[in-house]
Write an enzyme that holds these catalytic residues in place. Structure first.
Site, PDB file in Angstrom:
ATOM      1  N   CYS A   1       0.807  -1.231   0.000  1.00 30.61           N
ATOM      2  CA  CYS A   1       0.000   0.000   0.000  1.00 30.61           C
ATOM      3  C   CYS A   1       0.838   1.278   0.000  1.00 30.61           C
ATOM      4  CB  CYS A   1      -0.949  -0.016   1.190  1.00 30.61           C
ATOM      5  SG  CYS A   1      -2.189  -1.299   1.033  1.00 30.61           S
TER       6      CYS A   1
HETATM    7  N1  LIG Z   1      -2.429  -6.464   0.980  1.00 32.18           N
HETATM    8  C1  LIG Z   1      -3.119  -5.486   1.532  1.00 32.18           C
HETATM    9  O1  LIG Z   1      -3.036  -5.273   2.741  1.00 32.18           O
HETATM   10  C2  LIG Z   1      -4.053  -4.617   0.705  1.00 32.18           C
HETATM   11  C3  LIG Z   1      -4.922  -3.769   1.381  1.00 32.18           C
HETATM   12  C4  LIG Z   1      -5.803  -2.990   0.664  1.00 32.18           C
HETATM   13  C5  LIG Z   1      -5.789  -3.041  -0.732  1.00 32.18           C
HETATM   14  N2  LIG Z   1      -4.931  -3.849  -1.397  1.00 32.18           N
HETATM   15  C6  LIG Z   1      -4.996  -3.877  -2.857  1.00 32.18           C
HETATM   16  O2  LIG Z   1      -5.663  -5.065  -3.278  1.00 32.18           O
HETATM   17  C7  LIG Z   1      -5.123  -5.528  -4.519  1.00 32.18           C
HETATM   18  C8  LIG Z   1      -4.629  -6.947  -4.356  1.00 32.18           C
HETATM   19  O3  LIG Z   1      -3.585  -6.972  -3.384  1.00 32.18           O
HETATM   20  P1  LIG Z   1      -3.135  -8.291  -2.630  1.00 32.18           P
HETATM   21  O4  LIG Z   1      -2.265  -7.832  -1.515  1.00 32.18           O
HETATM   22  O5  LIG Z   1      -4.302  -9.136  -2.352  1.00 32.18           O
HETATM   23  O6  LIG Z   1      -2.233  -8.986  -3.778  1.00 32.18           O
HETATM   24  P2  LIG Z   1      -1.684 -10.496  -3.769  1.00 32.18           P
HETATM   25  O7  LIG Z   1      -0.464 -10.472  -4.640  1.00 32.18           O
HETATM   26  O8  LIG Z   1      -1.600 -11.013  -2.382  1.00 32.18           O
HETATM   27  O9  LIG Z   1      -2.824 -11.320  -4.510  1.00 32.18           O
HETATM   28  C9  LIG Z   1      -3.201 -11.093  -5.820  1.00 32.18           C
HETATM   29  C10 LIG Z   1      -3.508 -12.437  -6.449  1.00 32.18           C
HETATM   30  O10 LIG Z   1      -4.028 -12.187  -7.761  1.00 32.18           O
HETATM   31  C11 LIG Z   1      -3.574 -13.228  -8.605  1.00 32.18           C
HETATM   32  N3  LIG Z   1      -3.736 -12.781  -9.995  1.00 32.18           N
HETATM   33  C12 LIG Z   1      -2.952 -11.944 -10.719  1.00 32.18           C
HETATM   34  N4  LIG Z   1      -3.487 -11.765 -11.949  1.00 32.18           N
HETATM   35  C13 LIG Z   1      -4.611 -12.505 -12.004  1.00 32.18           C
HETATM   36  C14 LIG Z   1      -5.595 -12.722 -13.004  1.00 32.18           C
HETATM   37  N5  LIG Z   1      -5.528 -12.129 -14.185  1.00 32.18           N
HETATM   38  N6  LIG Z   1      -6.614 -13.561 -12.717  1.00 32.18           N
HETATM   39  C15 LIG Z   1      -6.693 -14.177 -11.519  1.00 32.18           C
HETATM   40  N7  LIG Z   1      -5.802 -13.998 -10.531  1.00 32.18           N
HETATM   41  C16 LIG Z   1      -4.776 -13.165 -10.766  1.00 32.18           C
HETATM   42  C17 LIG Z   1      -2.164 -13.470  -8.162  1.00 32.18           C
HETATM   43  O11 LIG Z   1      -1.707 -14.755  -8.565  1.00 32.18           O
HETATM   44  C18 LIG Z   1      -2.292 -13.337  -6.636  1.00 32.18           C
HETATM   45  O12 LIG Z   1      -2.517 -14.585  -6.009  1.00 32.18           O
HETATM   46  C19 LIG Z   1      -4.044  -4.517  -4.887  1.00 32.18           C
HETATM   47  O13 LIG Z   1      -4.597  -3.542  -5.712  1.00 32.18           O
HETATM   48  C20 LIG Z   1      -3.663  -3.914  -3.555  1.00 32.18           C
HETATM   49  O14 LIG Z   1      -3.135  -2.618  -3.692  1.00 32.18           O
HETATM   50  C21 LIG Z   1      -4.064  -4.665  -0.696  1.00 32.18           C
END
Ligand SMILES: NC(=O)c1ccc[n+]([C@@H]2O[C@H](COP(=O)([O-])OP(=O)(O)OC[C@H]3O[C@@H](n4cnc5c(N)ncnc54)[C@H](O)[C@@H]3O)[C@@H](O)[C@H]2O)c1
Length: 421
Positions: free
Chosen positions: A264
């Site tokens: 983030c």
């Molecule tokens: N981690 C946090 O604390 C947090 C908090 C708020 C918002 N976010 C936002 O949420 C979003 C996701 O973050 P995250 O931390 O969950 O990421 P992450 O990397 O943990 O998970 C994302 C998943 O999406 C999968 N993926 C990628 N492309 C794909 C596709 N085309 N189809 C299906 N699956 C696909 C990946 O393999 C991965 O497992 C980002 O935009 C991030 O900024 C994250």
């Protein structure tokens, strides 16, 4: 009972997507947890959670009850009522990289049917849902957004490792491209969270998330810069922050640290500054300044370690340095963009013999250093230790008793051999 059969697809089973999927399954929906990463899907299918906020028991229970199906097969999206997109939004060469969102939209659009609803949860700049997601879904499906299908944006507020605030009890901001979309989105989220907060459009919802993270980023930078000056002025910043925090109004507590990490703070504000620059031609100066200060913190930490070793007539080159914590924050396994990794890289470049302790981190990090147990021997053998993430699992008494010298970036340790950031 009809709602029980509603099919929800959560695209991306990471830190955000897996908790959303499991919460929806718990609420009684049939949920497909779709991810392109086959290794992750296999672990989920085996009942093995890799996200600390989701227990393996909850995963197995949802799967056994027939409410949750992890899958890397696109055809499992067929017939969905709701698709929630939770894929990464990183930076590539400092610029927003929407390629994951684009690819997720291509997949979702193939299975999009009239009356279905798509919600983007990935963090991104204002305008993405309508301009990018809406357009791609229309192109791929031949359907019209807001007429044939519903579309909206809902930012994720998950705080990994937080024992008090979770997906269910944290108010969830929702939005739709029109009133019908908002109704459909409200109907879903109001069954999985305690409180929904509707805003008038998707841009406002997208900006909400960026305000929250930019606010944090800027305030962390403020105390980080102050910490560097306070140290030079021989003034205890931690005590001053504690004292300022007794003010019952108009002050919010932020503490210094070794830099910002995770998915983030190091990334999201740059989505906003990119949008401001691209659309308006202006530099978002607060974000640039905060990036500058926070990016410098890992180097500052290394400088403090070098200075402390120097005072003990030791060069950094050849000294053993033990890093306590690789994750970017306490009690989480997430080492992405972690300042600890940058500290490790810099120490290695200066010839130090670097080891790390982190009982939470199981996936490989971007730096190749030995991961060791926290023992009296490891602490005694290290010329310097540095507390980077103050995990509950760390025996701080052991560190105080056996470390020759510790730089404490989290203000958790006491003793003559402890120096605070
Ligand atoms: N981690 C946090 O604390 C947090 C908090 C708020 C918002 N976010 C936002 O949420 C979003 C996701 O973050 P995250 O931390 O969950 O990421 P992450 O990397 O943990 O998970 C994302 C998943 O999406 C999968 N993926 C990628 N492309 C794909 C596709 N085309 N189809 C299906 N699956 C696909 C990946 O393999 C991965 O497992 C980002 O935009 C991030 O900024 C994250």
């Amino acid at each position: 009972m009809r709602e029980r059969r509603t099919k929800v697809v959560v695209v991306g089973q990471g830190y955000v997507g897996l908790p959303v999927a499991l919460r929806a399954a718990e609420a009684g929906y049939f949920v497909v947890g779709y991810d392109v990463d086959d290794t992750r899907v296999k672990r989920l299918a085996a009942g093995d959670s890799y996200i600390e906020d989701v227990s393996s028991e909850a995963l197995v229970a949802a799967t056994d009850a027939g409410h949750y199906l992890p899958s890397s097969e696109r055809r499992d999206l067929a017939g969905f009522d709701y698709a929630i997109i939770t894929v990464p939004t990183p930076l590539r060469e400092g610029l927003p990289d929407l390629s994951y969102i684009e690819s997720a939209c291509q997949t979702v659009s193939r299975y999009l049917r009239p009356s279905a609803t798509v919600v983007l949860e990935s963090t991104t700049y204002p305008g993405t849902t309508e301009e990018v997601v809406g357009t791609l879904l229309e192109e791929g499906s031949g359907l019209e957004v807001g007429v044939d299908f519903h579309l909206g944006y809902s930012p994720e507020r998950i705080d990994p490792g937080n024992p008090d605030w979770n997906l269910k009890n944290t108010p969830k901001v929702i939005s739709g491209v029109n009133a019908e979309s908002l109704d459909a989105i409200r109907a879903f989220y109001s069954t999985i969270v305690d409180e929904v907060v509707a805003v008038s459009g998707t841009r406002e919802a997208e900006l909400t998330k960026l305000i929250e993270n930019t606010f944090r980023h800027v305030n962390v930078a403020l105390v980080n810069e102050l910490a560097m000056y306070a140290s030079e002025l021989d003034t205890n910043i931690w005590e001053a922050i504690d004292a300022a925090s007794t003010k019952p109004f108009g002050f919010m507590r932020f503490v210094p640290g070794p830099g910002v990490g995770g998915h983030c703070l190091p990334i999201d504000p740059s989505y906003l500054s990119w949008r401001v620059k691209q659309s308006l031609g202006h530099s978002f100066r607060f974000v640039e300044l905060a990036n500058d200060v926070n990016d410098h913190m890992p180097d500052y930490v290394v400088g403090r370690i070098a200075a402390a070793l120097n005072a003990r007539r030791k060069p950094l080159n050849g000294s053993r340095v033990l890093l306590l914590g690789l994750a970017y924050k306490r009690n989480t396994s997430d080492a992405r963009e972690s300042p600890s990794v940058r500290v490790a890289r810099r120490l290695l470049a200066m010839g130090a013999d670097v080891r790390a302790v982190d009982p939470y981190v199981s996936e490989p990090t971007e730096v190749d250093i030995p991961l060791v147990e926290l023992t009296a021997e490891e602490l005694e053998a290290a010329d310097a230790a540095v507390l980077l993430s103050d995990h509950d699992a760390f025996d701080l008494g052991l560190v105080e008793a056996h470390a020759q010298f510790v730089l404490d970036t989290r203000a958790r340790l006491h003793g003559g051999q402890v120096e605070r950031l």
